[in-house]
Design an enzyme around this catalytic site. Structure first.
Site, PDB file in Angstrom:
ATOM      1  N   LYS A 179       0.823  -1.343   0.120  1.00 50.44           N
ATOM      2  CA  LYS A 179       0.079   0.044   0.117  1.00 50.44           C
ATOM      3  C   LYS A 179       0.769   1.178   0.170  1.00 50.44           C
ATOM      4  O   LYS A 179       0.416   2.476  -0.338  1.00 50.44           O
ATOM      5  CB  LYS A 179      -0.856   0.042   1.300  1.00 50.44           C
ATOM      6  CG  LYS A 179      -2.124  -1.072   0.992  1.00 50.44           C
ATOM      7  CD  LYS A 179      -3.330  -0.927   2.167  1.00 50.44           C
ATOM      8  CE  LYS A 179      -4.297  -1.925   1.431  1.00 50.44           C
ATOM      9  NZ  LYS A 179      -5.350  -1.947   2.568  1.00 50.44           N
ATOM     10  N   LYS A 238      -4.625 -11.135  -5.765  1.00 53.40           N
ATOM     11  CA  LYS A 238      -5.833 -11.168  -5.117  1.00 53.40           C
ATOM     12  C   LYS A 238      -6.902 -10.382  -5.749  1.00 53.40           C
ATOM     13  O   LYS A 238      -6.819  -9.346  -6.106  1.00 53.40           O
ATOM     14  CB  LYS A 238      -5.197 -10.934  -3.607  1.00 53.40           C
ATOM     15  CG  LYS A 238      -6.325 -10.990  -2.564  1.00 53.40           C
ATOM     16  CD  LYS A 238      -5.715 -10.309  -1.447  1.00 53.40           C
ATOM     17  CE  LYS A 238      -6.017  -8.817  -1.203  1.00 53.40           C
ATOM     18  NZ  LYS A 238      -5.760  -8.503   0.133  1.00 53.40           N
ATOM     19  N   LYS A 269     -11.196  -4.985  -3.596  1.00 52.34           N
ATOM     20  CA  LYS A 269     -12.134  -3.979  -3.367  1.00 52.34           C
ATOM     21  C   LYS A 269     -11.728  -2.760  -4.392  1.00 52.34           C
ATOM     22  O   LYS A 269     -12.642  -2.159  -4.862  1.00 52.34           O
ATOM     23  CB  LYS A 269     -12.523  -3.357  -2.246  1.00 52.34           C
ATOM     24  CG  LYS A 269     -12.871  -4.510  -1.194  1.00 52.34           C
ATOM     25  CD  LYS A 269     -13.143  -3.922   0.431  1.00 52.34           C
ATOM     26  CE  LYS A 269     -13.464  -4.819   1.365  1.00 52.34           C
ATOM     27  NZ  LYS A 269     -12.792  -4.303   2.509  1.00 52.34           N
TER      28      LYS A 269
END
Ligand code: TYM
Length: 326
Positions: free
Chosen positions: A111, A192, A195
């Protein structure tokens, strides 16, 4: 009876990875265990959020918890920021964690990649997660595989504190499903399902309509050899679809391989569309019924009261053991 705690971030686009990896377990566990399911809004603000959207997404997750089958009469459903103990314990744990172990967290690395200076909250995020879990003397944490490293850190911190101040925390265990613990993106099955991916067809959101579900599955990346066989390293696309099919229907991957032996990907995908549509339709209908209801707000208020009562007991013990307050 064991105590179970888990949480989902209210960041929109809750998808079948969240459902098959985590929410499905939440429902299974609530019949025999004491369960707390949290909407972790404080975690969401580690990245910028629009306040109106954040509140709306918080209620979306609460309604989805209910819609997938979490019963607020059996489980405690609540919003993290409604229980001050989470932030209070997080500070105490921050003083018992090391920057070295935090900088090894792969989710932080992912991130913060490319940012010259990342928000400090993104760095200390796993400590808040440890606080969530330890605040309730949790025994079991049902999550997807991507949370394994965070659970390990939580255990390390709990053991470290217990070594200094005996009997402070219960050391929890993660719970991961065989099928569904890591659902991959439909367009890039080596990543993966997430969202936040830009391509909406990379995921199936729990609130997608039948047409979007169909399109996402029919477009899903496969390979050119046309054999329906589970082999994640060499056939990641079809292996991911087999995992999803198996998790939705409860039919084992081996049985699916036998059933579709000699069939083409097109037929397999059509059946998977039907399985997904059948599973998701009742969730969407239930969601629409309760999302704007007073019952949902009442359930969250009641959940926060019950969660606060448990957390206050833990905080009293923690403060006593650390010599905090008078
Ligand atoms: P979050 O909101 O990213 O995801 C919620 C749950 O869904 C699981 N999950 C997946 N499972 C399978 N395949 C996928 N592609 C997939 N993507 C997500 C996650 O593992 C998770 O179980 N840090 C947590 C939230 C959290 C938490 C906690 C969880 C905060 N405090 C305490 C447990 C206990 C997170 O960001 O989940």
């Amino acid at each position: 009876m064991k105590r179970v705690f888990s949480g989902v971030q209210p960041t929109g686009n809750i998808h079948i990875g969240n459902y098959l990896g985590a929410l499905k377990q939440f429902v299974e566990l609530q019949n025999d265990q004491e369960c707390l399911y949290c909407i972790v809004d404080l975690h969401s603000i580690t990245l910028p959020q629009d306040p109106k959207e954040l509140r709306s997404h918080t209620l979306d997750v609460a309604a989805l918890y209910w819609a997938v089958g979490i019963d607020p009469k059996k489980s405690i459903i609540f919003v993290q920021s409604d229980v001050p103990g989470h932030s209070e314990l997080a500070w105490i744990l921050t003083c018992n964690a090391y920057t070295g172990e935090l900088s090894r967290m792969t989710q932080f690395k992912d991130k913060s990649r490319g940012q010259e200076s990342a928000p400090a909250g993104l760095f200390t995020y796993p400590i808040l997660m440890a606080a969530d879990i330890l605040l309730y003397d949790t025994d079991i944490v049902p999550v997807g595989n991507d949370q394994k490293q965070h659970i390990e850190l939580c255990r390390d911190i709990a053991i470290r504190v217990n070594n200094k101040h005996k009997g402070t925390f219960t050391v929890p265990d993660g719970r991961f499903l065989k099928e569904g613990a890591r659902v991959m993106a439909l367009d890039e099955p080596d990543k993966k399902m997430s969202k936040s991916a830009e391509n909406a067809f990379s995921r199936i959101s729990l609130l997608d309509d039948d047409n979007k579900i169909k399109k996402s599955i029919m477009r899903a990346t496969t390979d050119s050899d046309g054999i329906i066989k589970y082999n994640p390293s060499e056939k990641s696309g079809i292996s991911n679809l087999l995992t999803i099919y198996s998790a939705f229907t409860g039919v084992s991957i081996e049985s699916l391989e036998k059933k579709y032996d000699g069939c083409g990907y097109g037929d397999f995908k059509k059946d998977l569309v039907e399985a997904a549509v059948t599973a998701l339709k009742p969730i969407r209908e239930q969601f629409n019924e309760i999302r704007h209801s007073q019952e949902l707000i009442d359930a969250l208020k009641n959940g926060a009261e019950r969660a606060n009562a448990i957390s206050e007991k833990t905080m009293k013990r923690v403060k006593e053991n650390f010599g905090l307050g008078i």
